[in-house]
Write a protein that holds these residues in place. Structure first.
Motif, PDB file in Angstrom:
ATOM      1  N   THR A   1       0.745  -1.300   0.026  1.00 41.03           N
ATOM      2  CA  THR A   1      -0.008  -0.010   0.228  1.00 41.03           C
ATOM      3  C   THR A   1       1.065   1.122   0.023  1.00 41.03           C
ATOM      4  OG1 THR A   1      -0.182   0.181   2.438  1.00 41.03           O
ATOM      5  CG2 THR A   1      -1.884  -1.210   1.221  1.00 41.03           C
ATOM      6  N   THR A   2       0.511   2.337  -0.522  1.00 39.13           N
ATOM      7  CA  THR A   2       1.292   3.622  -0.712  1.00 39.13           C
ATOM      8  C   THR A   2       1.541   4.106   0.893  1.00 39.13           C
ATOM      9  OG1 THR A   2       0.047   4.365  -2.558  1.00 39.13           O
ATOM     10  CG2 THR A   2       0.940   5.980  -1.131  1.00 39.13           C
TER      11      THR A   2
ATOM     12  N   ASN B   1       0.431   7.804  -7.054  1.00 37.79           N
ATOM     13  CA  ASN B   1      -0.833   7.669  -6.037  1.00 37.79           C
ATOM     14  C   ASN B   1      -1.301   8.751  -5.177  1.00 37.79           C
ATOM     15  OD1 ASN B   1      -0.862   4.945  -7.181  1.00 37.79           O
ATOM     16  ND2 ASN B   1       0.056   4.159  -5.409  1.00 37.79           N
TER      17      ASN B   1
ATOM     18  N   ARG C   1      -3.920   2.816  -2.101  1.00 39.04           N
ATOM     19  CA  ARG C   1      -3.504   2.490  -3.501  1.00 39.04           C
ATOM     20  C   ARG C   1      -2.060   1.973  -3.397  1.00 39.04           C
ATOM     21  NH1 ARG C   1      -4.655   8.650  -6.026  1.00 39.04           N
ATOM     22  NH2 ARG C   1      -7.017   8.391  -6.178  1.00 39.04           N
TER      23      ARG C   1
ATOM     24  N   ASP D   1       1.777   2.033 -10.397  1.00 36.53           N
ATOM     25  CA  ASP D   1       1.142   2.775  -9.283  1.00 36.53           C
ATOM     26  C   ASP D   1      -0.268   2.824  -9.929  1.00 36.53           C
ATOM     27  OD1 ASP D   1       0.291   5.517 -10.921  1.00 36.53           O
ATOM     28  OD2 ASP D   1       2.479   5.696 -10.951  1.00 36.53           O
ATOM     29  N   GLN D   2      -1.224   3.240  -9.038  1.00 40.22           N
ATOM     30  CA  GLN D   2      -2.549   3.492  -9.424  1.00 40.22           C
ATOM     31  C   GLN D   2      -3.277   4.781  -9.513  1.00 40.22           C
ATOM     32  OE1 GLN D   2      -3.994   0.431  -6.206  1.00 40.22           O
ATOM     33  NE2 GLN D   2      -4.598  -0.779  -7.986  1.00 40.22           N
TER      34      GLN D   2
END
Lengths: 255, 101
Positions: A107-108, A154, A187, A206-207
């Motif tokens: 996770t970020t 993100n 994200r 990344d998202q």
């Protein structure tokens, strides 16, 4: 394999009560994780559900190192919260890697401040891929790709923010705001490394919303406060490709 | 990144250690506050114990350069070595920032 949640013995890390997270599964890679790895990196085996995986909740640096040490192919932090691992299978001993490589998904919120490039390069060194002579340049390139994915991907903080008047204050404020947003923190940052005897390829995904890849800087005003990450990567990697609308940075290095 | 501060007459020396990178932006405000010290004319950044700097860290050095210029303070970066020197050389900022051995 009965699907029960038995945990392998690992050194205790982190606050008491948080150490639920380690479990390793075979044939039980979550469908969304397997699909993402397969789609982005052409992994047929992961898509078929045969990859060995380490699933984590609430990872920290020691936990990621321990997870790498289990030699799974996928190391995935499912959530920053400790209650999100679900039913897991601990039958991991002897699970073969799918290929020469590994996949780390965090996770970020966890990836920020974790020095992921150091962790990944430590693991590449442990697996005999990186020599000390090669490491410095590769670690810097990977660090820049991960920093871009976190901050500009993100967290959606524009790279030009720091070049505004008082931009460093604005940048710090935006960082705090975005890192305080639970949905943004969840994200994912995906890092996929694979290698042959000749070369190493690392993808960082990344998202975020992506960006116009045709607008990447070819050079940077020497006084600008931002924009050098890609220049470093271009100078030090054999090749760099940005795909998926700016969400995937693919770095290739000679070994 | 961690830092220590030495003040000597008109000079402030900032001794950096560890890694200077994108997660250190919150520390920049503390460093810039040092420049408000009355009578300061020289701001020396000692990088002897700095082990890594990324492009964001170089951006921070350039922000400090701007902030010192605005206050008529001379900024000097000293004792670059290893991976830190590699990054500074790649960034080609030697024309903007005064670098000493």
């Amino acid at each position: 394999m009965d699907g029960s949640a038995a945990l392998p013995a690992l050194p205790a890390t982190g606050p008491a009560g948080v150490m639920r997270p380690f479990s390793v599964v075979r044939d039980r890679v979550p469908a969304d994780v397997a699909a993402r790895a397969a789609a982005r990196f052409g992994l047929s085996a992961a898509g078929g559900g045969t990859a060995a995986a380490v699933l984590l909740a609430r990872a920290d640096r020691d936990i990621v190192r321990s997870a790498f040490g289990l030699n799974g192919f996928l190391t995935v932090e499912l959530t920053e919260r400790e209650d999100g691992t679900g039913t897991l299978d601990a039958d991991w001993l002897g699970a073969p890697p799918v290929e020469q490589g590994f996949y780390l998904s965090l996770t970020t919120g966890t990836a920020y401040g974790l020095q992921c490039a150091v962790l990944v390069c430590d693991e590449l060194a442990r697996r005999g891929v990186l020599t000390p002579e090669r490491r410095g340049n590769i670690e810097l390139c990977l660090h820049e790709a991960i920093a871009n994915a976190i901050v500009h991907g993100n967290l959606e903080i524009p790279s030009a923010t720091k070049d505004q008047p008082d931009g460093y204050r604005l940048f710090s404020r935006l960082l705090r705001e975005r890192l305080g947003d639970g949905a943004v923190r969840q994200r994912r940052i995906d890092i996929f490394a694979r290698w042959t005897s000749e070369g190493l390829t690392i993808a960082v995904v990344d998202q975020g919303n992506g960006f116009d890849t045709t607008a990447l800087p070819q050079d940077t005003d020497s006084g600008a406060h931002s924009g050098r990450g890609f220049l470093f990567m271009r100078a030090l990697a054999r090749r760099i490709n940005v795909t998926d609308g700016g969400r995937c940075t693919l770095l290739q290095f000679d070994l | 990144m961690d830092f220590q501060v030495r003040k000597d007459g008109e000079s402030i020396e900032l001794l950096l250690s560890g890694r200077l990178e994108f997660t250190d932006h919150d520390r920049l405000h503390d460093v810039i506050e040092l420049l408000e010290t009355r009578g300061v004319r020289r701001f020396i950044i000692d990088a002897k114990d700095l082990t890594f700097i990324d492009s964001a860290g170089i951006g921070m050095l350039l922000i400090l350069q701007d902030e010192t210029e605005q206050r008529n303070i001379k900024m000097i970066v000293r004792k670059l070595h290893g991976d830190v020197k590699r990054s500074i050389d790649l960034a080609r900022i030697g024309e903007i920032i005064t670098i000493e051995e």
